[in-house]
Design an enzyme around this catalytic site. Structure first.
Site: not given
Ligand code: PEP
Length: 252
Positions: A9-11, A95, A97, A167, A173, A213, A234
């Protein structure tokens, strides 16, 4: 046997130019990988370029969101038929976010999910508790609420087309990963919920990713858990060496 699935997931990262560079690097790193479904989810504006860069490659394309209507006066939105026409195969829905910053609710997640299924996109539906909810021992209540609300009304056949992503918001993050045992506990809970709500066959079929993470250092221990079928990644998906190492670490 469920096939592992790793999605990046490049966000809100990577211009079209940067997206092509990253995709080309990933293609080189991942050319020999077998036995894992690999999905890249760049921002909407990068999708066409990444699609072109992925021609003749086994990496699939995903979007980070979609709107539930097919077309009409909805300025700024992107629909399922548009994504499908572009060659997008997967779409992330709900998600944390989006739930946190863009007021997504179980109801809007459910509407987006229906649109994705109607048009043959593979949805990746996210569920997960925040830190306050975990500390208040509400994790399972929240997961049940997200599953019931987001997946309501699906038939078993529809459910089988969905990938779930657990998640924990406190791990996204932040560098704080759930331990493999903490993640497994919730994944097992989700699978039991699937068995109760649908049937054992459906519960055994649905892939459940862990997200929060994930790095090359923790992927193997997470994947060793019986109910963890992959990862939604992410930060570590933004550099080809780390994402490629995670994909290779997921080969069971
Ligand atoms: C995500 O954006 O779904 C995510 C898990 O981010 P990260 O790996 O940076 O924690």
């Amino acid at each position: 046997m469920r096939k592992p699935i790793i999605a990046g997931n490049w966000k809100l990262n990577k211009t079209p130019h940067e997206a092509i560079l990253l995709t080309d690097e990933l293609k080189r790193e991942l050319v020999d990988v077998e036995g894992v479904d690999i999905v890249l989810c760049p921002p909407f504006i990068d999708l066409a370029d990444v699609k072109e860069a992925l021609i003749d490659h086994n990496i699939a394309l995903g979007a980070q969101n979609l709107f539930w209507e097919d077309a009409g006066a909805f300025t700024g939105e992107i629909s399922a038929p548009m994504l499908k026409d572009l060659g997008v195969a997967y779409v992330i829905i709900g998600h944390s976010e989006r739930r946190q910053y863009f007021h997504e609710t179980n109801e809007t997640v459910s509407k987006r999910l229906r649109a994705a299924l109607k048009h043959g996109l593979n949805p990746i539906v996210c569920v997960g508790e925040n830190l306050a909810q975990r500390e208040a021992n509400q994790t399972f209540d929240i997961i049940k609420d997200h599953c019931e609300g987001s997946l309501k009304g699906l038939s078993a056949e529809e459910m089988k087309k969905v990938v779930l992503a657990y998640e924990p918001v406190w791990a996204i993050g932040t560098g704080k990963t759930a331990t493999p045992a903490q993640a497994q506990e919730v994944h097992a809970f989700i699978r039991q919920w699937l068995a109760r709500t649908f049937d054992e066959g459906t519960a055994g079929h649905v892939r459940i990713q862990y997200g929060g993470s994930v790095t090359p250092d923790n992927i193997a221990a997470l994947m060793a858990q019986p109910d963890i079928d992959g990862a939604l990644v992410g930060g570590a998906s933004l550099k080809a060496p780390s994402f490629a190492a995670i994909v290779k670490g997921a080969q069971k």
